[in-house]
Design a protein around this motif. Sequence first.
Motif, PDB file in Angstrom:
ATOM      1  N   MET A  58       8.065  -9.283  -0.992  1.00 20.24           N
ATOM      2  CA  MET A  58       6.831  -9.648  -0.483  1.00 20.24           C
ATOM      3  C   MET A  58       5.684  -8.660  -0.674  1.00 20.24           C
ATOM      4  SD  MET A  58       7.804 -12.067   1.639  1.00 20.24           S
ATOM      5  CE  MET A  58       6.855 -12.626   2.969  1.00 20.24           C
ATOM      6  N   ASP A  59       6.007  -7.577  -1.223  1.00 22.56           N
ATOM      7  CA  ASP A  59       4.972  -6.352  -1.654  1.00 22.56           C
ATOM      8  C   ASP A  59       4.745  -6.584  -2.814  1.00 22.56           C
ATOM      9  OD1 ASP A  59       5.213  -5.440   1.038  1.00 22.56           O
ATOM     10  OD2 ASP A  59       6.623  -3.792   0.736  1.00 22.56           O
ATOM     11  N   ALA A  60       3.821  -7.748  -3.158  1.00 25.07           N
ATOM     12  CA  ALA A  60       3.705  -7.873  -4.648  1.00 25.07           C
ATOM     13  C   ALA A  60       2.512  -6.847  -5.177  1.00 25.07           C
ATOM     14  CB  ALA A  60       3.220  -9.412  -4.658  1.00 25.07           C
ATOM     15  N   LEU A  61       1.807  -6.217  -4.423  1.00 25.39           N
ATOM     16  CA  LEU A  61       0.740  -5.547  -4.891  1.00 25.39           C
ATOM     17  C   LEU A  61       1.161  -4.162  -5.532  1.00 25.39           C
ATOM     18  CD1 LEU A  61      -1.965  -5.985  -2.069  1.00 25.39           C
ATOM     19  CD2 LEU A  61      -1.432  -7.396  -3.961  1.00 25.39           C
ATOM     20  N   GLN A  62       0.585  -3.909  -6.420  1.00 29.94           N
ATOM     21  CA  GLN A  62       0.844  -2.452  -7.215  1.00 29.94           C
ATOM     22  C   GLN A  62       0.803  -1.302  -6.481  1.00 29.94           C
ATOM     23  OE1 GLN A  62       2.106  -2.022 -10.656  1.00 29.94           O
ATOM     24  NE2 GLN A  62       2.372  -4.329 -10.042  1.00 29.94           N
ATOM     25  N   ALA A  63      -0.230  -1.290  -5.521  1.00 28.74           N
ATOM     26  CA  ALA A  63      -0.574  -0.166  -4.525  1.00 28.74           C
ATOM     27  C   ALA A  63       0.716  -0.098  -3.566  1.00 28.74           C
ATOM     28  CB  ALA A  63      -1.599  -0.541  -3.853  1.00 28.74           C
ATOM     29  N   GLU A  64       1.020  -1.511  -3.185  1.00 31.78           N
ATOM     30  CA  GLU A  64       2.124  -1.390  -2.087  1.00 31.78           C
ATOM     31  C   GLU A  64       3.614  -0.773  -2.660  1.00 31.78           C
ATOM     32  OE1 GLU A  64       0.988  -5.274   0.544  1.00 31.78           O
ATOM     33  OE2 GLU A  64       2.099  -5.706  -1.479  1.00 31.78           O
ATOM     34  N   ARG A  65       3.707  -1.350  -4.051  1.00 32.17           N
ATOM     35  CA  ARG A  65       4.943  -0.956  -4.791  1.00 32.17           C
ATOM     36  C   ARG A  65       5.042   0.632  -5.121  1.00 32.17           C
ATOM     37  NH1 ARG A  65       6.285  -5.962  -8.764  1.00 32.17           N
ATOM     38  NH2 ARG A  65       6.674  -7.673  -7.021  1.00 32.17           N
ATOM     39  N   THR A  70       3.685  -1.913   3.029  1.00 29.01           N
ATOM     40  CA  THR A  70       3.113  -2.971   2.974  1.00 29.01           C
ATOM     41  C   THR A  70       1.444  -2.826   3.447  1.00 29.01           C
ATOM     42  OG1 THR A  70       5.096  -4.138   3.666  1.00 29.01           O
ATOM     43  CG2 THR A  70       2.987  -5.554   3.878  1.00 29.01           C
ATOM     44  N   ASP A  72      -0.948  -5.573   3.142  1.00 30.29           N
ATOM     45  CA  ASP A  72      -1.474  -6.732   3.627  1.00 30.29           C
ATOM     46  C   ASP A  72      -0.611  -7.836   3.873  1.00 30.29           C
ATOM     47  OD1 ASP A  72      -3.251  -8.680   4.435  1.00 30.29           O
ATOM     48  OD2 ASP A  72      -4.752  -8.156   2.977  1.00 30.29           O
ATOM     49  N   SER A  74       1.822 -11.127   3.954  1.00 32.34           N
ATOM     50  CA  SER A  74       1.910 -12.375   3.265  1.00 32.34           C
ATOM     51  C   SER A  74       2.961 -13.444   3.809  1.00 32.34           C
ATOM     52  CB  SER A  74       2.437 -12.060   1.874  1.00 32.34           C
ATOM     53  OG  SER A  74       3.425 -11.219   1.941  1.00 32.34           O
TER      54      SER A  74
END
Lengths: 617, 267
Positions: A58-65, A70, A72, A74
């Motif tokens: 679910m955590d697809a954003l670079q900043a999230e990883r 998390t 945002d 999704s």
Amino acid sequence: MSNTSPLKIVVVGHVDHGKSTLVGRVLHETGALPEGKVEYLKEVCDKRGMPFEWAFVMDALQAERDQGITIDTSQLRFHTGNRPVLIIDAPGHKEFLKNMITGAASAEAALLVIDADEGVQEQSRRHGYLLHLLGLTQIAVAVNKMDLVEWSESRFHEVEAEIRAYLGGIGVIPTHVVPVSARGGDNIATASTKSPWYQGPSVIGALDGFSAAASVTDLGLRLPVQDVYKFDHRRIIAGRIESGRIKVGDRLVFSPSGKSARIASIEGWAGSDISVVTAHAGQSVGVTLDEPIFVERGQVAHLAEGAPALAHEIRARVFWLGRDPLALGDRLKLKLATAEYHVEVAAIERVIDVEDLGSHQGAQVGRNAVAEVVLRSRGAMAFDSFGDNARLGRFVLVHGYDIVGGGIIAQALDNRNIFQVDHQVTTESRARANGHKGGVLWLTGLSGAGKSTIAMELEKRLFQKGWQINVLDGDNVRHGLCSDLGFSHEDRTENIRRVGEAAHLFARAGMLVITAFISPYRADRDRVRSIDPQAFHEIHIATDLEECERRDPKGLYRKARKGEIADFTGISAPYEAPENPELALNTDGKSVEETVSELVAYVEAEFGRNAVESRSA
Amino acid sequence: MMNDLDQLEAQSIYILREAFNRLDKIAMLWSIGKDSNVMLWLARKAFFGHVPFPVLHVDTSYKIPEMIEFRDRVATEWNLPLIIGQNKAALAAGMSPEQGRVTCCSALKTEGLKALLAEHGYTGVIAGIRRDEEGTRAKERVFSPRNDTNEWDVRDQPPEFWDQFKTDFAPGTHLRIHPLLAWTELDVWRYIAREGIPVVDLYFAKNGRRYRSLGCAPCTGSIASTASTVDEIVEELETTKTSERAGRAQDRESEDAFERLRAAGYM
């Protein structure tokens, strides 16, 4: 093939309690992930030099990883085996509460994830509270990371008791509390051998226990007008039916205008020749009317029976997302269904502490806080209470370019005054819009009695309460409106006449006007009263001569005694005290604060909300 | 009762009508793919047979020829106000996938689109992206703001709930509107089947292969499939576990290739 809509379930809870990991795991266990996804994520984690992370589904954003949180919300669909589910992952970090609400507001049920080791934390409670406020009552709890507490049954029951107590406080009984380890896949889809003491369902089982939101077709008709189209010969009123149903021939009433007409047709598009005679909640429709009445976006069509409430003031529970706090007197745009209203915060009645569910008085509402407020609109608003019809009982608040909060309507405050807006703006409609009557508060008294000080302070206090208010005093009229006048008896009379006329013009426009003039002659004041006796309130600031002369703030009495000023009221010119003033205030031994408080109480009783209602009821 | 497709349709129509009412100058992107065909169909339903805004096609010059033929035929049949844009400067300078797939996408699609938007001054652009396509699209808003250089600030998106969309924005910025965000690939095909919406022939299997996703010829691969009708495609998708964009080469250049493309203004 299933053709039912998926059940929408949001996953919430404190930051780092394992929501995204749990969602990733659920998707994997139910076979919802595309081929190669797990291998691809393994590769990603290897490159990052870290162990496999289910949350990356679910955590697809670079900043999230990069940060392991998390940011945002999704959503992804899967099938439990019994039915399709849309799972909505929501961030748990306080900073991203706006995104949590974005995810949660569309859900029909929720899964609250709590870390077995850390137990119930701030955002566990805040999320629980907000779910309840958003109208979600189906909540299951997953006590996650049971592996960290060695699958301790007693620890599980401790956490269970804690969250049950909190949710009980807001009237929510969780459907199930499930011990899980998302990382290990325990009790996700099947019963785990690690918790032989647990007899309840797995997470998937708990999700299967939820029921879909009840249909709103059986509620009264609410069809907010979204637009009016005239692409060809047809004049089509377009909108989505929020609740209830329509059929050709129904008489629609449009609120707040009160105009009505019958449905002549329910329109299809040129490409289809299917003729439609009925429609119901959820459908985006277009209708034509049998009479050419004026209809515009924002109006709500309904049937004559079961009309929505109409009011200028509402009491609402709001959650505030703005960077700056919400304060008394703030002006905002309120969007409710397709309508937009300009509102003012008329009262902040209580700020709710979501930690202990206590409440306190507050002059402002901070970011991410919840409060009960009174909002006042300039125009009449058409709505329902959230309890009666959620679709017309909720709104968002906009400041500048941004959505800064949302709320649900508890009740109308001036609901007794259901009325139809006339084309003419009447004194009554202005008073309802402002929440107070217009009028003239004529302060009279000796020089040094405290008129200007009291007037300015009163203006400030009423302004903060959201009143339409203005002060006329010697300084602001002598420089403009009356700059051609001196201080002879004749000029003083003309000065008061002009001020009186100007004050009544403001009053008729709905404002409360405070004047601060010595106005020594009874005849002058009576002439001003005669312009509109209902609106005129004479307030005698009855500080006596001795006290005024002792104060002598501008040194005028001293000069007058020496004969340096001619025609000085009280010394060398008369002051004719009012015989029957509406109010006489003795300021002796009282602070400005005390005197003004007395005046505020008087003004609220005479011009305030209750006065508006009793006058028009 | 409404089934799932009825609900998706009603919601998309609501979104299209909001965009048309709240924004001054809007246009719809038409990639000639199945999703944007569905979107055009929904617009015709929303506005009772009319498409009351221009339909934009950004032509990279690398599109598969059948797509261009289809575009011109449908535009005439449906009487669409079609506007075609192209980054001619980049093409003249020799831009091609050999310069790097992501670089090429940025120049021909993103920059081509930006130029088109700037030229006409659109404040809203309707695009047919879906959440199930890809991880960063799953995080999108229905009304998604873009700054004055078309960038997407994915770390600070506006709240969006109760169908109250962000429709107020500073001058110079604009909105991307995504009416199909909640649809899945399978929903799209089931809807195409139900409504009889025309799609390019390339989606249907010939000699054991078909296109599942359409883009530029050099960067779009076909998949092994025997599905040669809409119904067969629906049947195939009900059982497949391969992701839709598996055939799109530009996504896989690095872990964050697609996020960077989108943050810079790609659809």
